[in-house]
Write a protein that holds these residues in place. Sequence first.
Motif, PDB file in Angstrom:
ATOM      1  N   ASP A 179       4.229   5.655 -10.996  1.00  0.00           N
ATOM      2  CA  ASP A 179       4.375   6.010  -9.584  1.00  0.00           C
ATOM      3  C   ASP A 179       3.024   6.404  -8.985  1.00  0.00           C
ATOM      4  O   ASP A 179       2.691   6.037  -7.853  1.00  0.00           O
ATOM      5  CB  ASP A 179       5.364   7.167  -9.428  1.00  0.00           C
ATOM      6  CG  ASP A 179       6.777   6.782  -9.825  1.00  0.00           C
ATOM      7  OD1 ASP A 179       7.114   5.593  -9.694  1.00  0.00           O
ATOM      8  OD2 ASP A 179       7.535   7.665 -10.263  1.00  0.00           O
ATOM      9  N   TYR A 180       2.252   7.160  -9.764  1.00  0.00           N
ATOM     10  CA  TYR A 180       0.947   7.620  -9.287  1.00  0.00           C
ATOM     11  C   TYR A 180       0.033   6.431  -8.984  1.00  0.00           C
ATOM     12  O   TYR A 180      -0.566   6.346  -7.897  1.00  0.00           O
ATOM     13  CB  TYR A 180       0.323   8.530 -10.344  1.00  0.00           C
ATOM     14  CG  TYR A 180      -1.044   9.086  -9.971  1.00  0.00           C
ATOM     15  CD1 TYR A 180      -1.177  10.391  -9.529  1.00  0.00           C
ATOM     16  CD2 TYR A 180      -2.197   8.309 -10.058  1.00  0.00           C
ATOM     17  CE1 TYR A 180      -2.419  10.917  -9.180  1.00  0.00           C
ATOM     18  CE2 TYR A 180      -3.440   8.817  -9.712  1.00  0.00           C
ATOM     19  CZ  TYR A 180      -3.555  10.124  -9.273  1.00  0.00           C
ATOM     20  OH  TYR A 180      -4.781  10.624  -8.934  1.00  0.00           O
ATOM     21  N   VAL A 181      -0.081   5.511  -9.935  1.00  0.00           N
ATOM     22  CA  VAL A 181      -0.983   4.366  -9.766  1.00  0.00           C
ATOM     23  C   VAL A 181      -0.533   3.494  -8.597  1.00  0.00           C
ATOM     24  O   VAL A 181      -1.364   2.974  -7.823  1.00  0.00           O
ATOM     25  CB  VAL A 181      -1.055   3.552 -11.073  1.00  0.00           C
ATOM     26  CG1 VAL A 181      -1.794   2.239 -10.861  1.00  0.00           C
ATOM     27  CG2 VAL A 181      -1.732   4.368 -12.164  1.00  0.00           C
ATOM     28  N   LYS A 182       0.754   3.350  -8.421  1.00  0.00           N
ATOM     29  CA  LYS A 182       1.276   2.528  -7.323  1.00  0.00           C
ATOM     30  C   LYS A 182       0.850   3.094  -5.964  1.00  0.00           C
ATOM     31  O   LYS A 182       0.616   2.334  -5.012  1.00  0.00           O
ATOM     32  CB  LYS A 182       2.805   2.479  -7.417  1.00  0.00           C
ATOM     33  CG  LYS A 182       3.476   1.637  -6.341  1.00  0.00           C
ATOM     34  CD  LYS A 182       4.986   1.671  -6.498  1.00  0.00           C
ATOM     35  CE  LYS A 182       5.523   3.070  -6.248  1.00  0.00           C
ATOM     36  NZ  LYS A 182       6.999   3.146  -6.292  1.00  0.00           N
ATOM     37  N   ASP A 183       0.721   4.430  -5.869  1.00  0.00           N
ATOM     38  CA  ASP A 183       0.402   5.067  -4.596  1.00  0.00           C
ATOM     39  C   ASP A 183      -1.075   5.439  -4.455  1.00  0.00           C
ATOM     40  O   ASP A 183      -1.444   6.167  -3.521  1.00  0.00           O
ATOM     41  CB  ASP A 183       1.254   6.331  -4.415  1.00  0.00           C
ATOM     42  CG  ASP A 183       2.731   6.012  -4.290  1.00  0.00           C
ATOM     43  OD1 ASP A 183       3.055   4.874  -3.901  1.00  0.00           O
ATOM     44  OD2 ASP A 183       3.567   6.886  -4.588  1.00  0.00           O
ATOM     45  N   MET A 184      -1.928   4.956  -5.344  1.00  0.00           N
ATOM     46  CA  MET A 184      -3.351   5.287  -5.270  1.00  0.00           C
ATOM     47  C   MET A 184      -3.990   4.709  -4.010  1.00  0.00           C
ATOM     48  O   MET A 184      -3.568   3.663  -3.498  1.00  0.00           O
ATOM     49  CB  MET A 184      -4.091   4.759  -6.506  1.00  0.00           C
ATOM     50  CG  MET A 184      -3.839   5.580  -7.767  1.00  0.00           C
ATOM     51  SD  MET A 184      -4.639   4.891  -9.247  1.00  0.00           S
ATOM     52  CE  MET A 184      -6.377   4.963  -8.774  1.00  0.00           C
ATOM     53  N   LYS A 185      -5.026   5.399  -3.528  1.00  0.00           N
ATOM     54  CA  LYS A 185      -5.767   4.908  -2.371  1.00  0.00           C
ATOM     55  C   LYS A 185      -6.574   3.671  -2.759  1.00  0.00           C
ATOM     56  O   LYS A 185      -6.936   3.480  -3.932  1.00  0.00           O
ATOM     57  CB  LYS A 185      -6.709   5.994  -1.852  1.00  0.00           C
ATOM     58  CG  LYS A 185      -5.998   7.256  -1.386  1.00  0.00           C
ATOM     59  CD  LYS A 185      -5.087   6.967  -0.210  1.00  0.00           C
ATOM     60  CE  LYS A 185      -4.384   8.226   0.261  1.00  0.00           C
ATOM     61  NZ  LYS A 185      -3.476   7.956   1.408  1.00  0.00           N
ATOM     62  N   ASP A 186      -6.875   2.855  -1.780  1.00  0.00           N
ATOM     63  CA  ASP A 186      -7.565   1.592  -2.042  1.00  0.00           C
ATOM     64  C   ASP A 186      -8.900   1.799  -2.743  1.00  0.00           C
ATOM     65  O   ASP A 186      -9.260   1.049  -3.653  1.00  0.00           O
ATOM     66  CB  ASP A 186      -7.775   0.825  -0.734  1.00  0.00           C
ATOM     67  CG  ASP A 186      -6.454   0.328  -0.146  1.00  0.00           C
ATOM     68  OD1 ASP A 186      -5.489   0.215  -0.926  1.00  0.00           O
ATOM     69  OD2 ASP A 186      -6.403   0.070   1.071  1.00  0.00           O
ATOM     70  N   ALA A 187      -9.654   2.793  -2.307  1.00  0.00           N
ATOM     71  CA  ALA A 187     -10.983   3.011  -2.882  1.00  0.00           C
ATOM     72  C   ALA A 187     -10.968   3.985  -4.056  1.00  0.00           C
ATOM     73  O   ALA A 187     -12.026   4.323  -4.591  1.00  0.00           O
ATOM     74  CB  ALA A 187     -11.929   3.536  -1.797  1.00  0.00           C
ATOM     75  N   GLN A 188      -9.772   4.400  -4.465  1.00  0.00           N
ATOM     76  CA  GLN A 188      -9.676   5.386  -5.555  1.00  0.00           C
ATOM     77  C   GLN A 188      -9.836   4.694  -6.901  1.00  0.00           C
ATOM     78  O   GLN A 188      -9.123   3.739  -7.209  1.00  0.00           O
ATOM     79  CB  GLN A 188      -8.327   6.112  -5.481  1.00  0.00           C
ATOM     80  CG  GLN A 188      -8.164   7.219  -6.510  1.00  0.00           C
ATOM     81  CD  GLN A 188      -6.817   7.916  -6.383  1.00  0.00           C
ATOM     82  OE1 GLN A 188      -6.148   7.812  -5.356  1.00  0.00           O
ATOM     83  NE2 GLN A 188      -6.411   8.617  -7.422  1.00  0.00           N
ATOM     84  N   ALA A 189     -10.737   5.192  -7.718  1.00  0.00           N
ATOM     85  CA  ALA A 189     -11.050   4.515  -8.978  1.00  0.00           C
ATOM     86  C   ALA A 189     -10.482   5.213 -10.204  1.00  0.00           C
ATOM     87  O   ALA A 189     -10.517   4.655 -11.306  1.00  0.00           O
ATOM     88  CB  ALA A 189     -12.566   4.396  -9.134  1.00  0.00           C
TER      89      ALA A 189
END
Length: 628
Positions: A416-426
């Motif tokens: 769930d966390y990875v699915k909602d990550m910001k575009d520039a979040q690495a």
Amino acid sequence: MSNAAEKPVENHVFEADVARLLHLMVHSVYSDKDVFLRELISNAADACEKLRYEAISAPELLSDDPAPRITLTVDADSNTLVLEDNGIGMSRDDMVEALGTIARSGTRAFMERVEAAKAGDGTQLIGQFGVGFYSAFMVADKVDVISRRAGSGHAWLWSSDGKGSYTVSEADLAQAPARGTRITLHLMDDAKSYTSKWSVQKIVKDQSGHVPVPIDLIEKPGAEAERIGDGTALWTKSRSDITKEEYADFYRGVSGQYDEPALTVHFRAEGRHEYTGLAFVPESKPLDMFDPSAKGRMKLYVKRVFITDDAELLPRYLRFVRGLVDTSDLPLNVSREMIQESPILAAIRKGLTNRVLTAIEKLADSDKDAFAKLWEAFGAVLKEGIYDDFERRSQLIALSRFRTTTSDEATRSLADYVKDMKDAQAAIYYLTGDNLDRLKASPQLEGFRARGIEVLLLTDSVDSFWVTAAPDFEGKPFKSITQGAADLTQVPKADGEAPAAPETTEAVTDFIAFAKTTLGDAVSDVRASDRLTESAVCLVAPEQGYDRQLEKLLQGSGRLDMIAKPILEINPGHGLISALASGGNTEFRTDAVQLLLDQARVLDGDKPQDPRAFAERLSRLFERALKG
């Protein structure tokens, strides 16, 4: 037996050194004396199984007594314990062969006969080595055995003190069982506890309560028999034949707890190794779950005979699971130490662990509320496996649930966390500590919250360790927000404001340089922060090494002599920092810088390094403020 003594008596010498064998059993083969009863009951069960097999072709052997049984009689007055079965019984030659030769097992010979005849289907025999009977001499200074083989008109008496010889004579039929074997143990003085009904009943229920023959107990000669073993084992039944209530009752008996099982795993493994597993995940935490010395509570049975509850059938991170494994692949008469080193046990351990984890995964998919309760109770222990169990690390990470800055009181998976990550979040960001409310108020979160970046809030001690062992999840590395640079300048704020580096005026730059000089060796660096939006200061760990919480844990446990000097981050846009940068004499600014460092320590859950100096600086600032 007195009449039997008038008949001719044959004297024999054992074909092995009994004294050496008994020493071996006491010090190597058996871990405690109670197992003698298990061994004798196992032999009696085998005798009943042999009769069942031979009665297939000769049903007359059962005569008018077809139901197998084992009867125990305790007699405190005579200090004896008697075990009787109505199984196949022994002839004279059987006695000399089976009881006169150490480590020559009648069971093994019988199995060879069955296999030779290719008629062994359904025949389940427990003993395989022939030393089990002699464990009786660990508690008895004399053993008498009267046996009458099924269909025979003669009975025989075998007697020995276990010191090198034995006698065999014909027994009076009036004192012999109609069929089967009666063993009388004349107990040693230090073995009188085996004449107690309650002691014997407990041993039988713990170690032999599931042999395939009913077991009765007679408290004293002439008393009514009480059934203490019904000859059935729940785990041998089909799952469709077992009710939820039966599973719950069995769970309470095997676990010693009074709640309901949250999850029941019942299976039979076939193939290279055959065994049955019955495992329960409790509904509530066991009291010893976080005891450092606590081990698993899975019992090991061999052919329905209890062997030990000390075998490592599951890894430590599943130590809350209760239940048993029953296998026919392990030998019965071996020490617990040898069992632990068995490759068969290793295969069983792997298979059982996979079954339990798969069942937990299925629960997570099918019943989210039930899984949430399970995770709340045992998640902290399951996460130990991420650190310890490399083989199943990915599986356990995917199974884990976390509270985050956006989850409120619920928990979320890493998927769930990875699915909602910001575009520039690495990276997957996390913050560790021992108190959820304190973590939520941490100043290190401010920049992440302003940009809508979700952060895992990890409050279990093991969290500081497993994040260092787990390199990534779906290609995203784990990164502590209290270590190194935040790297938030690439992510726009939640209000849509374009990313930008924090604005730092020349005065603030000079103040940061002054702070670095003033603090000296107390910190490794002083720098402008891009993670602070509301607080004036915070502490972070250097990029290399451990994060702040892990350092504290390692130092507290004596595994780290010195912690790394922290970095003091200063919010260049904070009003207090702007005011300090714009004026004040050197003495005032020096006190202010030291107080900012102590403030950062307090926000980090620590206390001022020098409480007296902290109080004095604070007093001077109060005086300055009052003087205007």
